[in-house]
Design a protein around this motif. Sequence first.
Motif, mmCIF file in Angstrom:
data_model
loop_
_atom_site.group_PDB
_atom_site.id
_atom_site.type_symbol
_atom_site.label_atom_id
_atom_site.label_comp_id
_atom_site.label_asym_id
_atom_site.label_seq_id
_atom_site.Cartn_x
_atom_site.Cartn_y
_atom_site.Cartn_z
ATOM 1 N N ALA A 1 0.928 -1.289 0.044
ATOM 2 C CA ALA A 1 0.014 -0.006 -0.025
ATOM 3 C C ALA A 1 0.903 1.203 -0.056
ATOM 4 C CB ALA A 1 -1.260 0.021 1.301
ATOM 5 N N LEU A 2 2.007 1.196 0.770
ATOM 6 C CA LEU A 2 2.848 2.563 0.865
ATOM 7 C C LEU A 2 3.547 2.627 -0.353
ATOM 8 C CD1 LEU A 2 4.083 2.110 4.524
ATOM 9 C CD2 LEU A 2 2.591 3.833 3.681
ATOM 10 N N LEU A 3 4.113 1.668 -1.236
ATOM 11 C CA LEU A 3 4.711 1.443 -2.310
ATOM 12 C C LEU A 3 3.905 2.117 -3.244
ATOM 13 C CD1 LEU A 3 6.823 -1.846 -2.518
ATOM 14 C CD2 LEU A 3 7.724 0.604 -2.378
ATOM 15 N N ALA A 4 2.566 1.685 -3.279
ATOM 16 C CA ALA A 4 1.745 2.111 -4.132
ATOM 17 C C ALA A 4 1.300 3.590 -4.173
ATOM 18 C CB ALA A 4 0.197 1.460 -4.332
ATOM 19 N N THR A 5 1.560 4.199 -2.910
ATOM 20 C CA THR A 5 1.293 5.679 -2.743
ATOM 21 C C THR A 5 2.458 6.535 -2.997
ATOM 22 O OG1 THR A 5 -0.132 4.926 -0.956
ATOM 23 C CG2 THR A 5 0.422 7.115 -0.942
ATOM 24 N N LEU B 1 5.291 10.561 7.387
ATOM 25 C CA LEU B 1 3.848 11.000 6.389
ATOM 26 C C LEU B 1 4.013 12.431 6.388
ATOM 27 C CD1 LEU B 1 1.265 8.915 8.359
ATOM 28 C CD2 LEU B 1 1.814 8.519 5.917
ATOM 29 N N ARG B 2 4.452 13.380 7.465
ATOM 30 C CA ARG B 2 4.472 14.687 7.276
ATOM 31 C C ARG B 2 5.578 15.176 6.214
ATOM 32 N NH1 ARG B 2 3.881 15.234 13.469
ATOM 33 N NH2 ARG B 2 1.754 15.722 13.750
ATOM 34 N N ARG B 3 6.659 14.529 6.166
ATOM 35 C CA ARG B 3 7.707 14.549 5.200
ATOM 36 C C ARG B 3 6.988 14.436 3.620
ATOM 37 N NH1 ARG B 3 11.730 12.565 7.935
ATOM 38 N NH2 ARG B 3 11.322 10.391 7.229
ATOM 39 N N LYS B 4 6.629 13.190 3.635
ATOM 40 C CA LYS B 4 5.885 12.932 2.428
ATOM 41 C C LYS B 4 4.810 13.718 1.848
ATOM 42 C CE LYS B 4 6.843 9.588 -0.139
ATOM 43 N NZ LYS B 4 7.644 9.695 -1.086
ATOM 44 N N LEU B 5 4.085 14.415 2.721
ATOM 45 C CA LEU B 5 3.010 15.310 2.519
ATOM 46 C C LEU B 5 3.629 16.498 1.970
ATOM 47 C CD1 LEU B 5 -0.038 16.319 2.203
ATOM 48 C CD2 LEU B 5 0.099 16.681 4.617
ATOM 49 N N ALA B 6 4.594 17.093 2.526
ATOM 50 C CA ALA B 6 5.249 18.224 2.283
ATOM 51 C C ALA B 6 5.861 17.952 0.798
ATOM 52 C CB ALA B 6 6.436 18.557 3.202
ATOM 53 N N GLU B 7 6.537 16.924 0.483
ATOM 54 C CA GLU B 7 6.924 16.846 -0.901
ATOM 55 C C GLU B 7 6.095 16.743 -2.008
ATOM 56 O OE1 GLU B 7 9.109 12.677 -1.118
ATOM 57 O OE2 GLU B 7 10.342 13.281 0.558
ATOM 58 N N VAL B 8 4.818 16.354 -1.671
ATOM 59 C CA VAL B 8 3.577 16.076 -2.506
ATOM 60 C C VAL B 8 3.048 17.557 -2.844
ATOM 61 C CG1 VAL B 8 1.061 15.300 -2.964
ATOM 62 C CG2 VAL B 8 3.116 13.585 -2.106
ATOM 63 N N GLU B 9 2.996 18.368 -1.789
ATOM 64 C CA GLU B 9 2.394 19.711 -1.744
ATOM 65 C C GLU B 9 3.277 20.512 -2.642
ATOM 66 O OE1 GLU B 9 1.586 20.565 2.196
ATOM 67 O OE2 GLU B 9 -0.475 19.733 2.285
#
Length: 115
Positions: free
Chosen positions: A51-55, A86-94
């Motif tokens: 699931a995480l890889l798919a995200t 999760l916070r780091r990944k969200l910042a990357e996506v944003e």
Amino acid sequence: MRIGELAGQAGTTTRALRYYEAHGLVRPRRAANGYRDYDEAELRVVREIRALLATGFALDEIRPFVACLRAGNPSGDVCPDSVSVLRRKLAEVEAYIERLEAVRGQLREQLGGAR
């Protein structure tokens, strides 16, 4: 369960399971004959990994989630290290979305001038 059974139940391949194992994410027991033997906890781990890889997470980013599951938590995203990832990944996506929106704006401008 054997590696083929786990692969089938998790919706992945035996090759992927060996790859996860080589990276320390999946831990099979070994039977006396050397065969890999997995319990239900490993199925949860593999499903979380997939699931995480798919995200869009990388294997190194997934480690805290696996550790959280192994610590007995119902989910891999409830531990402080997982939340940090999760916070780091969200910042990357944003940040990526912002760059894409800028590109979209530039393309619209160029198309508007091309008519």
